[in-house]
Structures are given as structure tokens and as C-alpha cells.
Write a protein that holds these residues in place. Structure first.
Motif, PDB file in Angstrom:
ATOM      1  N   UNK B 242      51.741  36.972  38.729  1.00  0.00           N
ATOM      2  CA  UNK B 242      51.175  35.908  37.960  1.00  0.00           C
ATOM      3  C   UNK B 242      50.346  36.524  36.761  1.00  0.00           C
ATOM      4  N   UNK B 389      52.066  25.940  32.520  1.00  0.00           N
ATOM      5  CA  UNK B 389      50.641  25.612  33.293  1.00  0.00           C
ATOM      6  C   UNK B 389      50.883  25.196  34.715  1.00  0.00           C
ATOM      7  N   UNK B 392      52.738  27.589  36.673  1.00  0.00           N
ATOM      8  CA  UNK B 392      51.762  28.657  37.259  1.00  0.00           C
ATOM      9  C   UNK B 392      50.836  28.175  38.320  1.00  0.00           C
ATOM     10  N   UNK B 393      50.297  26.951  38.316  1.00  0.00           N
ATOM     11  CA  UNK B 393      49.698  26.227  39.422  1.00  0.00           C
ATOM     12  C   UNK B 393      50.307  26.440  40.641  1.00  0.00           C
ATOM     13  N   UNK B 396      50.290  30.076  41.863  1.00  0.00           N
ATOM     14  CA  UNK B 396      49.080  30.744  42.372  1.00  0.00           C
ATOM     15  C   UNK B 396      48.821  29.831  43.511  1.00  0.00           C
ATOM     16  N   UNK B 398      47.819  26.882  43.651  1.00  0.00           N
ATOM     17  CA  UNK B 398      46.888  26.040  43.602  1.00  0.00           C
ATOM     18  C   UNK B 398      47.197  24.561  43.677  1.00  0.00           C
TER      19      UNK B 398
END
Lengths: 317, 420
Positions: B242, B389, B392-393, B396, B398
Motif C-alpha cells: 500500500x 481512495x 486503498x481503504x 489497508x 480500514x
């Protein structure tokens, strides 16, 4: 020795005094005008223009000119109930929250460490000249360079910090402190602390050196120990310098852009207000919307400064 | 004798031209891999021929950084740069500030290039960029390691890739603690948009926004695709993926520390250079597919465009014409594995000898999936940014894929507003 200047006879002291004052003011104003003009051009105009643009819709690439939309960039709800204003967008609040965490964390650590460094350098230890020069090194390296350097040190496959972390068992293979969203912000704070503590230390050192040494001698005579001396003497006398340093660092941290951007880009867990502003202004060409974000950053920083200055009664003179 | 005379007069004519109007052009070219050097070779060859000078400027490595810079220059109507190298998704964003190449390059020459790319570069009837090289995501694998662990073929599905990478990683970790199974571009930037589009499209989950402009990203197959990839991060792909862009991934791969890599074709020539740990051990295949889906590769590639505010548009267009021509594209394909945009070069003997996979992956390059750049026009960057984005979340951990895609759908509709 010739006659000193002030003793030159003056005919009418009162009138000349006032005239002298007036002419001095005139000269001062005259000398200030160019500076004020330059300030208006380089600081005033961009600020006013940004504030104006924040009330417009303006895509620099496609729109021929800014279009007035009032407060639409700040707060606007469509008929379908979708919030378009920056204050309604979670990304903005995320960046505010990140920035606040970054600011509190870094400034707190920098103040404590900076004070410790300043006290050490100020005490009469050997080699303090060398020490003073040595702690300045991180501050002297340009941020772009040091940020990239830290980025490599954090790299999961060849970075030394990841290597230590992996050896000590904090990290698995292929992990780094930057890649874990829970530790990324702390990793950035560490870089900032490394870089800016020297600045804090220098400001505090200057403050320490204004404290007359006979006060400590008097305290010694009175039988106060070092600990009491620090709390009762050093800290109160250092407060003005400490507050100025705190303001400087806080404002810097609130508008931080370069270091987090180089190390983490616009990753959501570390995006700061300035990075968010740049993303909308530059990358997405949304000059109106981006200006609104910039204005908000400006307001937040202004509020912080006002709180600092009034509540702590900082005197700049 | 006639020929000598002809060439003599041609040389004289050239000399006369060059004396009359030798100009200095500024060229914002490449910086990834061997990009800068290859640009310089091509530009210098043209400069030598014509007597003009070409000044290359250093540009940022990452595509969105470059775009940010160019948008400012073009928005300010700056003439600082004459020729830009532009990404395949930019014509809709900056096209109105670029020159129409049709006025300078004969139609016969334009028509030699892949029609899909010419179409992509045509904005409101204006050909704003000449295709220079095309790109599509491919899967790199280590031929030696596949053999060592008893595999004869590269993986066909993401599941297979996961199993194979796991086995190889477990085996190699015994002697190399840095070894990972799979690397790709997982940093939050345009590169992640490309990778994630491939995963989703290969599961049959569409292309974020469909050709009619409808936001389609919130669907079961897209969620399934992201779930599969989320499962790879931290197991066969390092968690730090990441933080990787193209070059970070290539560095891990080229140091011999990865079994598989998703990247663009440029990484092939770079990996075959002297001193590379994977020299002679590189296999290239189409990316894996999802269950019931087809392999998908994101269409990349770069065009050469002339700044509409350039002071030397004619010479700049000449430079573009030379660099995008058959001869230079062939040279770049042979020396640095850049995919030509001229179909005939995929059958060229020299090209196929230098880059064998160009022939076998011809379909991958011609059927690559386009990012929704044309349909979203000037808002493409916002779309891509919101998409990467969200992904990406997910990477990771999230957010879970399902809720992430639902939120993204809302965001994209917000960006769309009254229309693209």
C-alpha cells in the motif's frame, strides 16, 4: 574628545521637539511605504483573491472565468439531499482531524525534548559548542531531502527502521510503520520531531540565556535545590520564549504539507488540510472549491493564534 | 549520379531550412524506468537531422504529479514547454490546450496507429495527441521459481495466483526473509486506479462508470473482486504494498524478492538489463481472471502532444511526427520494450525477437479496458481519486469492500452532480 552631540544648543526645545517627532514619523512612513506596498502585492492580493475565489465556481482548465455562487463551496445541499459544500464532506473533516492529531503530538514532543536539549546545552558541560552545532543538522537539511531520506528508512524491504522493527518483532516481513494505517501518523510525527526539535531547542536556548545568572546564585544562597530552581525560576522566566516557540510550531504544524506529502502522498489516514487543499486546487483544478478549503485553513489558524495570544497574554515586545 | 544529386540537394535544402529557423524546443518527456534516456535518444536523433535543439526537462515520476504540473502550466497559458508526453486519460482533461495534430500530420500516417487510441485522443474532432506507446497491465512471473516449485504455467485465475504465490513464498522465505509472493501498485494514486480496475473488470464487475455515464461500481462482482485482493495483502503481498508505486514494485521484483508482479511492459526491458537479479528469468503473461470472468488489463499508454501556446508549433509537430513514426517506435520497442501503437510492428521480426511476449499478448494490448476518462471528461481526476481512495481503504483494511463501494457510489454521484 570633542563635544558630544546632545550638548548642541537648541533654541526652542518644545517646538523643535515636536517638529523633530513629526519629521521622524514622516520619514518612517516614507520608508515603510515600499514595504507595505510589497506586502500588499505578495500577501494581501493573493489572500483577497483566494477569499473572492472561494465564493465562485471556477475550474482553471475548462471555465473561462470564475462564476459567483456565494457560499456554495462551503455549504450546499442538492435537491436529492446530497451535501456538496466542503463542510459537509467527510474527507475534509478527516484531514482536519489528522492535522490536529499531528499538531498536538508533534508540538508536545518537540517542546519537551527541545526544552531538555536547551537545558543541557545551556548548562556548563564540555563540548557544548559542538553539541549546539550537531543538533542543528536535522534542521539544516531541506525538508524534501530529509522526508525522502526517512521514506527510505521506513521502506519495508531495505529501510533500516523496518529492519529494526522486524528484528525486534514489532513488524512482520513486508510491513513497515508507514504501511500500517494505525501507526502511519505516529511515524510521520516521529519524522517531524526529529526535524524540528532543534528549532525548538534553539528558541528556548535563546530564552534561557536571557535569564541572569545571579538569580541562580541567589537561589543557591537561599538553599533552593535544582528541581525547585527549575520550577520556580527557570520555567516562569522562560514562559515568554516558550509561548512564542509554541505558537510558531503550532502554526507550522497546522499548515504542514511537504513532509507528510512526500512520505505518504494523499493516503486518507495521514492526509492533512494542506494536502487536501492542494488535491482539490491543483490536481482537480477546482479553484473555487480549493480556495474555500484554503480560506478555512486560514480561519482555523487565525482562531488558534487568537486563542493563544489572548488566553496566554503573549507579549511580542 | 542522379541519386547523389538528389540527396545533395536535399541536404542543402535541409541546411537552408535549419539555418533559416533553427529553434529550441522544450520537451516534457518521461522519467520512469529508462524513459528519460530513451526520450533523449529519439529527440537527439531528430535534432541532429533538422539542426534544431531539443531541451528535455525532468518531470515527476508519478502520473498525477505530472498532471498537476502541466495543468498549472496550461491553465496559465504558458509557452514554457512545447511538447508534452500525455497519459491516455488526459485528453479529456487538458485537450483544449493542445494543438490539433491533424493539421500537421497526414491522415495516412495517423491511420497507421490503433484506431481505438486515435479515437481516445480525438476530442471534439480535434486530434490532440499522437499515440506514442500503448500500455496494458501484465503479469510478470519468475520462470525459474515456477519450475522449482513444480508449476508449468503461469496462473490463470486470482485463486491460482494466490495458491502458487503462497507456496513459493513459504519455500523462498527459508533462505530469503524478504521474499514476497506478489507485488503491485497499492499506493493511493492513479496507479491503484489502474490495478483495481483490472481486478474488478476481471471479475465481470464493470468499469466504475459505464459508457452512458451511470455509476456502476457498487455491484456484487466488484465487491467480490476487492474481497479477493484484500485477502492477498498481508499474506502473499506484503502489507507495505500500500506504499508502492510502479517503481517501488519494480525494485522489489528486480532485486529478486518477488515471485509475481503486476506492472506495465516497460519493466521487462529494465529487468533484462545487466546487473538485474532477474535477468533471463522473466516470464510475462496476461493478468489472472476472476471466477467466470475474463482476464482484464487496463489500457495505459502515452501520447505526444503540442502545447497550443507553443511559439514553435510547426517544429514541435515535426518532432512529434518523427518520434511517433514507425522507425522510432520500432527502435523503442526493441531497445526498451515500449509497446508500439502501430499494428504492423507487432509482426516485425526484430521487435518479436527483443520482446517475445508482444506477439503472444497482442490481444491483451488491443483489448485493454479503458478507464472511464472519456465519459467523465474534466471530472475524471476526481472520479479516479475517489475510487483509488476507496480501494486503498479496503487494502489497508480500514473498510470492508461492501460498505466501501456503497460510500464510493454516493461520492461518485456527488461528483457527477448534474452531469459529467
Amino acid at each position: 574628545m570633542t563635544t558630544p552631540l546632545p550638548s548642541r544648543p537648541t533654541a526652542a526645545p518644545a517646538r523643535t521637539g515636536r517638529g523633530l517627532q513629526a519629521s521622524r514619523t514622516r520619514v518612517a512612513l516614507l520608508l515603510l511605504v515600499p514595504m507595505l506596498l510589497v506586502l500588499a502585492a505578495v500577501a494581501g492580493y493573493p489572500l483577497l483573491r483566494t477569499i473572492y475565489l472561494s465564493f465562485t465556481e471556477y475550474n482553471i482548465l475548462t471555465d473561462p472565468a470564475p462564476k459567483w455562487i456565494g457560499l456554495g463551496n462551503y455549504w450546499f445541499t442538492t435537491e436529492d439531499g446530497v451535501g456538496l459544500g466542503v463542510l459537509q464532506i467527510p474527507e475534509w473533516w478527516q484531514s482536519v482531524w489528522n492535522t490536529v492529531k499531528f499538531t498536538v503530538g508533534s508540538v508536545l514532543l518537540e517542546t519537551v525534548l527541545g526544552l531538555a536539549f536547551a537545558l543541557i546545552i545551556n548548562s556548563k558541560i564540555r563540548g557544548r559548542g559542538l553539541l549546539r552545532t550537531a543538533i542543528l543538522v536535522p534542521w539544516a537539511i531541506p525538508t524534501v531531502v530529509s522526508a525522502q531520506m526517512w521514506n527510505w528508512m521506513y521502506n519495508d524491504s531495505f529501510g533500516i527502521i523496518s529492519d529494526w522493527g522486524q528484528r525486534l518483532g514489532f513488524l512482520q516481513a513486508g510491513q513497515s510503520f508507514l504501511s500500517n494505517p494505525d501507526t502511519a501518523l505516529a511515524a510521520l510525527i516521529a519524522v517531524d520531531v526529529w526535524k524540528t526539535t532543534p528549532f525548538m531547542a534553539l528558541l528556548l536556548l535563546a530564552g534561557l540565556q536571557t535569564i541572569p545568572s545571579d538569580m541562580y546564585e541567589a537561589a543557591d544562597v537561599d538553599g533552593a535545590n535544582k528541581w525547585t530552581q527549575f520550577w520556580r525560576l527557570t520555567l516562569p522566566l522562560l514562559t515568554p520564549a516558550l509561548l512564542v516557540a509554541l505558537i510558531f510550531r503550532t502554526l507550522d504544524a497546522l499548515r504542514v504539507f511537504d513532509m507528510p506529502y512526500i512520505v505518504k502522498g494523499n493516503a486518507p489516514e495521514t492526509i492533512t488540510m494542506s494536502i487536501y487543499a492542494r488535491q482539490e486546487l491543483i490536481l482537480n483544478s477546482q479553484f473555487g472549491f480549493g480556495s474555500a478549503i484554503s480560506v478555512l485553513i486560514f480561519l482555523i489558524i487565525m482562531v488558534f493564534t487568537a486563542i493563544y495570544v489572548t488566553s496566554l497574554r503573549v507579549k511580542f515586545d | 549520379m542522379k541519386r547523389v544529386l538528389a540527396s545533395l540537394s536535399l541536404t542543402l535544402a535541409c541546411a537552408a531550412v535549419s539555418q533559416a529557423g533553427a529553434v529550441t524546443l522544450t520537451f516534457a518527456c518521461d522519467s520512469v524506468g529508462q524513459g528519460f534516456d530513451e526520450c533523449k535518444k529519439g529527440a537527439d536523433a531528430w535534432a541532429k537531422r533538422t539542426g534544431n535543439t531539443v531541451r528535455l526537462i525532468q518531470v515527476p515520476k508519478e502520473t498525477d504529479q505530472r498532471l498537476a504540473l502541466y495543468q498549472q502550466q496550461l491553465g496559465a497559458r504558458s509557452a514554457d514547454v512545447d511538447v508534452y508526453m500525455i497519459d491516455v486519460v488526459w485528453p479529456g482533461l487538458i485537450g483544449q490546450h493542445l494543438l490539433d495534430m491533424k493539421k500537421y500530420i497526414p491522415a495516412a500516417e495517423v491511420n497507421r496507429h490503433f484506431p481505438a487510441i486515435v479515437q481516445n485522443n480525438t476530442i471534439n474532432g480535434k486530434l490532440v495527441g499522437m499515440p506514442w506507446f500503448t500500455d496494458a497491465g501484465v503479469l510478470y512471473y519468475r520462470t525459474d521459481l515456477l519450475k522449482k516449485y513444480g508449476y508449468t504455467k503461469p496462473p490463470k485465475t486470482w485463486n491460482e495466483l494466490s495458491t502458487m504465490a503462497q507456496k513459493i513464498q513459504a519455500g523462498e522465505r527459508k533462505t530469503n526473509s524478504r521474499f514476497v509472493g506478489f507485488v503491485f501498485q497499492g499506493k493511493n494514486y492513479e496507479g491503484l486506479t489502474c490495478d483495481a480496475l483490472e481486478w474488478i473488470a476481471s471479475f465481470g464487475g464493470g468499469t466504475i462508470v459505464d459508457s452512458s455515464g451511470k455509476v456502476t461500481v457498487n455491484n456484487a462482482k466488484a465487491v467480490q473482486a476487492l474481497q479477493a485482493i484484500q485477502g492477498l495483502v498481508g499474506t502473499v503481498a506484503p502489507q507495505a504494498v500500500t506504499t508502492y508505486g510502479e517503481e517501488e514494485a519494480r525494485n522489489v521484483w528486480q532485486a529478486g524478492n518477488a515471485a509475481f508482479m503486476r506492472n506495465w511492459p516497460y519493466a521487462y526491458a529494465a529487468g533484462q538489463e545487466q546487473g538485474s537479479a532477474v535477468r533471463g528469468k522473466i516470464g510475462v503473461a496476461a493478468l489472472p481472471a476472476g471466477p467466470g470472468g475474463k482476464p482484464a488489463a487496463t489500457l495505459g499508454g502515452w501520447q505526444l502532444a503540442v502545447n497550443a501556446y507553443s511559439k514553435n508549433p510547426k517544429e514541435a509537430a515535426e518532432l512529434v511526427r518523427y518520434l511517433t513514426g514507425v522507425q522510432e517506435q520500432k527502435r523503442r520497442a526493441v531497445e526498451a520494450s515500449y509497446n508500439p501503437t502501430i499494428a504492423s510492428l507487432y509482426k516485425d521480426k526484430d521487435v518479436l525477437k527483443a520482446v517475445p511476449f508482444f506477439g503472444s499478448l497482442y490481444d491483451v494490448f488491443t483489448n485493454a479496458v479503458a478507464r472511464p476518462a472519456t465519459v467523465t471528461g474534466s471530472k475524471y481526476n476526481q472520479v479516479s481519486d475517489a475510487f483509488s481512495t476507496a480501494v486503498y481503504n479496503v487494502l489497508t483494511k480500514k473498510s470492508a469492500p461492501g460498505p466501501a463501494m456503497k460510500t464510493l457510489e454516493g461520492q461518485l454521484n456527488r461528483i457527477k452532480g448534474r452531469g459529467w
